[in-house]
Design an enzyme around this catalytic site. Structure first.
Site, PDB file in Angstrom:
ATOM      1  CE  LYS A 498      -0.140  -0.527   4.679  1.00  0.00           C
ATOM      2  NZ  LYS A 498      -0.918  -1.011   6.221  1.00  0.00           N
ATOM      3  NE  ARG A 594      -6.865   0.500  11.203  1.00  0.00           N
ATOM      4  CZ  ARG A 594      -5.939   0.611  11.147  1.00  0.00           C
ATOM      5  NH1 ARG A 594      -4.758   1.590  10.950  1.00  0.00           N
ATOM      6  NH2 ARG A 594      -6.189  -0.529  10.293  1.00  0.00           N
ATOM      7  CE1 TYR A 723      10.786  33.153   1.311  1.00  0.00           C
ATOM      8  CE2 TYR A 723      11.001  30.599   1.522  1.00  0.00           C
ATOM      9  CZ  TYR A 723      10.015  32.170   0.602  1.00  0.00           C
ATOM     10  OH  TYR A 723      10.110  32.065  -0.579  1.00  0.00           O
ATOM     11  CG  MET A 773       7.416  24.256  -2.349  1.00  0.00           C
ATOM     12  SD  MET A 773       5.959  25.031  -3.860  1.00  0.00           S
ATOM     13  CE  MET A 773       5.297  26.203  -2.321  1.00  0.00           C
TER      14      MET A 773
END
Ligand SMILES: *Cc1c(COP(=O)(O)O)cnc(C)c1O
Length: 830
Positions: A498, A594, A723, A773
């Site tokens: 997965k 769950r 930043y 980023m």
């Protein structure tokens, strides 16, 4: 050529059934049923190991055209089911293939050299071959085929035309080397060194040395470095008839070749002052790192012994190049993948590489870019006939052939591969090359050194930004086997792929798992399962959370859903009314809270299932532990397991048939061996994280996330970085490196301001300022040797996921699965 009927005398064995074709000859030996090249003339030896029994694959191989078999247990029903096949029964198939190779070796009259030792075997073998190729036609082991089965397969490739054989031999337990010695029967031996590899199999380092030395009991000449005391001591036990040709860096030891090393002005080279037969020479070795220098000195000693003049030795040394020990699969232009094997190009190497190509997930056509094939020892027409045959057998759809020799056999090759193009040299191929000619292909690039196919590979590589996730497929297989070794025979293995196989890319991983014959795969969503099927995966797949609107796809792609609620079950039954649906897996909630049916749900659930016994089959029942990885939850885990056993028994009784029962994830496999039941579900452990914390060194890291240093700045004291000026000013001058990775690549922003570290040139550099980023900054003031363009390890070897995860208060799972899809994956294997 040996007739199959004559083989029974060589092995020896009993001819249980003659082949329908009485003239069938023994041409190719096959041990791994997944690797059929050309079926005609292939003899399959069925081996029995702790996890596999080769006999089981005989019927499948028969269907694929293999007609000659050697095995230990050959029941009459099997012979009757394969009426055209010949069968020879032997007491032990491994002994049989080794005897056959030994007989083949005895018929070869030229010299045969053998290389063993803990490290450097493959490199020394490859370098000797490079250095001697101007004078000799050499047959050598492909890659590191040095095991009990690899050696006989390598020796089988010896042909009368060869003038020299060079084979490597490796062992992991006592008793193995005498067997390999009987197969190789070397005339010259080379012992590289002795290190900790495979220590576990031996009582002591001395025993290991003595054992390895058995390879050389019958050689005329033995080459080794006297400075390895254990090797020297073991050599002392060999018969006096063995001539010892030793080298040493210490004059006092009295070795035949004295070596003094000196750094060269060029940092990539080393000067070696060598005294041999009372003559002094100086050679420039084209390497500076210690292991390469030792390996090249072994080779140098052999060249001196052969009587090559020093000037010629120097010329050849200068042309040595590092040996790429691994096959790399790289993402390339237009959704293509390039399998980079520009390492050598002989026939066996080509066969292996084509095999690797065939094992890649299907993604459009398979293309082969191939140079002239060298050193086959075969007449050219026969050679290129074989090449054409191999290409066809491995499903090559397009061939781009480069070289004069291959160009002279266009007709042969075009008969095998319809779409074939020929180029006289690499330059003309590159002139023709345009990205638009390739789309969604898997491309094997395979060329002899002098064709410099690395230029072809470079042309295919996308202009990628400098961040790469390297996935080491060998490490993955190591981890798979690590867990397998903990299972009782017969316990099945489901592997979780997965979330993009925990970030490492689903099809490559699934494909490898299919090759290694796991029993089940599991994904979270239907579309993940569909993708696996579309890339050619045929293993059973469990989908943990399929949405009702995807039930049609489950049917179409044979994907088995997990069913965890009455709502889902009713929807599924409704869909099943329109036509049969795949079997289901019932999720039981024993305390995770769950998904899943609770114990009180069972009577109603079973009543419903009993009404639909013909349209719905239950494949398994499963539960999931809430705290499998932590000692503190042991009592709770045991209660969950007890509840699961009760509930599973109730389900089986209610259904009236047995189903597969499974409860454990990776840490659970380690911590509750008594609860493996019929199957376990391996996840994070496969990807190299031992979440139970019981044996952290037992697994190998699979993923290496690395990036590059884009720029380095020298900042005066008092300057801030990034930043918001969050990289606070320091009162001393700093060197700041900017890296090409940011949070959009999956590099967590919580690593900002000193929380995270990366490795540059093996040393840790802390983060400065905030992660941006696409970039971040690290302080390399303490790493003066760091330069622009250097690689920076973000996680992987030397910088473990567990440590990094704890620094930002998360778990390794999150770090692995966060690496964004824009980061290119490169798959590595030996
Ligand atoms: C993901 C998952 C696993 C595997 O867990 P690991 O801790 O990664 O081994 C097993 N079972 C279920 C139900 C899962 O969702």
């Amino acid at each position: 050529m040996l007739l199959f009927t004559e083989l029974s005398a060589v092995l020896p064995g009993i001819l249980r059934q003659p082949a329908a074709d009485a003239t069938a000859t023994v041409q190719h030996l096959l041990l791994d049923s997944r690797r059929v090249g050309v079926p005609a003339g292939t003899v399959f030896f069925a081996l029995r190991g702790p996890h596999h029994d080769g006999h089981q694959y005989i019927p499948e191989l028969y269907r694929r055209g293999v007609r000659l078999f050697v095995g230990e247990v050959l029941p009459p029903a099997l012979l009757a089911a394969c009426p055209e096949a010949g069968f020879i029964e032997v007491a032990n198939s491994l002994n049989a293939i080794q005897s056959l190779a030994a007989a083949h070796r005895r018929a070869f009259t030229g010299p045969v050299w053998a290389v063993t030792g803990s490290n450097g075997k493959t490199i020394v073998k490859e370098w000797l071959a490079q250095l001697l190729s101007p004078d000799e036609l050499i047959c050598r082991s492909p890659r590191s085929y040095n095991s009990q089965v690899g050696v006989p397969l390598s020796v089988w490739e010896l042909r009368p035309q060869h003038t020299l054989g060079i084979f490597e031999a490796g062992i992991s337990e006592p008793g193995e080397m005498t067997r390999l010695a009987a197969v190789i029967q070397p005339t010259l031996g080379l012992f590289t060194n002795l290190g900790p590899a495979h220590d576990a199999g031996f009582a002591s380092r001395e025993q290991k040395a003595t054992e390895k030395m058995q390879l050389f009991a019958g050689v005329e000449t033995l080459v080794y470095c006297h400075d390895h005391a254990a090797v020297h001591a073991a050599a002392g036990q060999l018969p006096a008839s063995v001539q010892r040709l030793t080298w040493s860096r210490h004059a006092a030891l009295g070795a035949a070749v004295q070596v003094q090393l000196e750094p060269s002005a060029d940092p990539g080279q080393t000067l070696a002052h060598v005294c041999y037969a009372s003559e002094q020479h100086t050679f420039t070795l084209p390497f500076a790192d210690e292991p390469s220098v030792e390996n090249v000195l072994h080779c140098l000693v052999v060249l001196l012994w052969r009587g090559l003049v020093p000037a010629e030795i120097q010329r050849r040394l200068q042309r040595l190049h590092p040996v790429a020990m691994r096959l790399e699969m790289k993402q390339a232009i237009h959704d293509c993948y390039v399998l980079d094997d520009t390492y050598n190009n002989d026939l066996t190497g080509l066969d292996l590489a084509l095999d690797a190509l065939q094992r890649q997930p299907r993604r459009g056509r398979r293309t082969l870019i191939l140079s002239d094939v060298l050193e086959s020892g075969l007449p050219a027409a026969e050679l290129y006939g074989r090449v054409a045959q191999l290409a066809t057998q491995h499903g090559v759809q397009r061939l781009l052939a480069v070289g004069e020799a291959i160009g002279q056999h266009q007709a042969l090759l075009s008969a095998g591969v319809a779409d074939a193009q020929f180029f006289p040299d690499t330059e003309s191929l590159l002139r023709w090359f345009h990205p638009d000619q390739f789309r969604q292909e898997t491309i094997l690039v395979k060329g002899a050194r002098r064709f410099e196919f690395e230029r072809v590979v470079a042309a295919f590589q996308q202009k990628i930004h400098g961040t790469v996730l390297e996935v080491n497929l060998d490490a993955l297989v190591h981890n798979l086997n690590y867990y397998r070794a903990r299972l009782q025979p017969g316990t099945r293995l489901m592997v979780m792929v997965k979330a993009f196989a925990y970030g490492s890319s689903s099809y490559e991983v699934a494909n490898l798992l299919e090759f290694h014959r796991v029993d089940y795969l599991a994904v979270a969503y239907t579309d993940e399962g569909v993708q696996l099927r579309e890339s050619g995966i045929s293993l059973p797949v469990m989908v943990m959370n399929p949405s009702p609107d995807s039930f049609g796809l489950l049917r179409q792609y044979h994907l088995e859903p997990e069913i965890y609620s009455f709502a889902r079950l009713r929807e599924y039954l409704q869909a099943a009314a329109a036509g049969p649906l795949p079997a289901v897996h019932l999720k039981l909630d024993t305390g995770m809270h769950r998904l899943g049916f609770t114990e009180t749900d069972l009577p109603e659930l079973l009543a419903l299932l009993r009404q639909h016994t013909t349209s719905l089959r239950v494949a398994s029942v499963l539960t999931h532990l809430a705290g499998a990885d932590e000692e503190q939850h042991n009592a709770f885990s045991h209660r969950q397991l007890a509840a699961f056993q009760r509930m599973a028994a109730e389900v089986e009784a209610g259904l009236g048939y047995a189903v597969i029962k499974h409860a454990l994830n990776s840490p659970g496999i380690m911590r509750f061996p008594e609860a493996h039941y019929d199957m376990v579900r391996l996840g994070i452990g496969l990807y190299g994280v031992e979440a139970a914390g019981l044996d952290p060194a037992g697994l190998r890291p699979v993923s290496n996330l690395r990036t590059t240093v884009s720029q380095i700045k020298q900042l005066p004291a008092g300057e801030t970085v990034g930043y918001g000026r969050r990289g606070e000013a320091a009162d001393y001058p700093r060197r700041i490196a900017t890296l090409a990775i940011g949070y959009a690549d999956g590099y967590d922003r919580r690593f900002s301001r000193g929380v995270g570290e990366v490795l540059i040139r093996g040393r840790r550099a802390p983060l400065v300022g905030n992660v941006c980023m696409d970039m971040c900054m690290v302080d390399v003031t303490q790493i003066p040797e760091a330069q622009e363009g250097d690689a920076a390890v973000v996680f992987g070897e030397g910088l473990g996921l567990t440590e990094l995860a704890s620094r930002i208060g998360t778990i390794p799972y999150e770090l692995l699965t966060s690496v964004s899809e824009r980061v290119k994956r490169v798959f590595i294997s030996e």
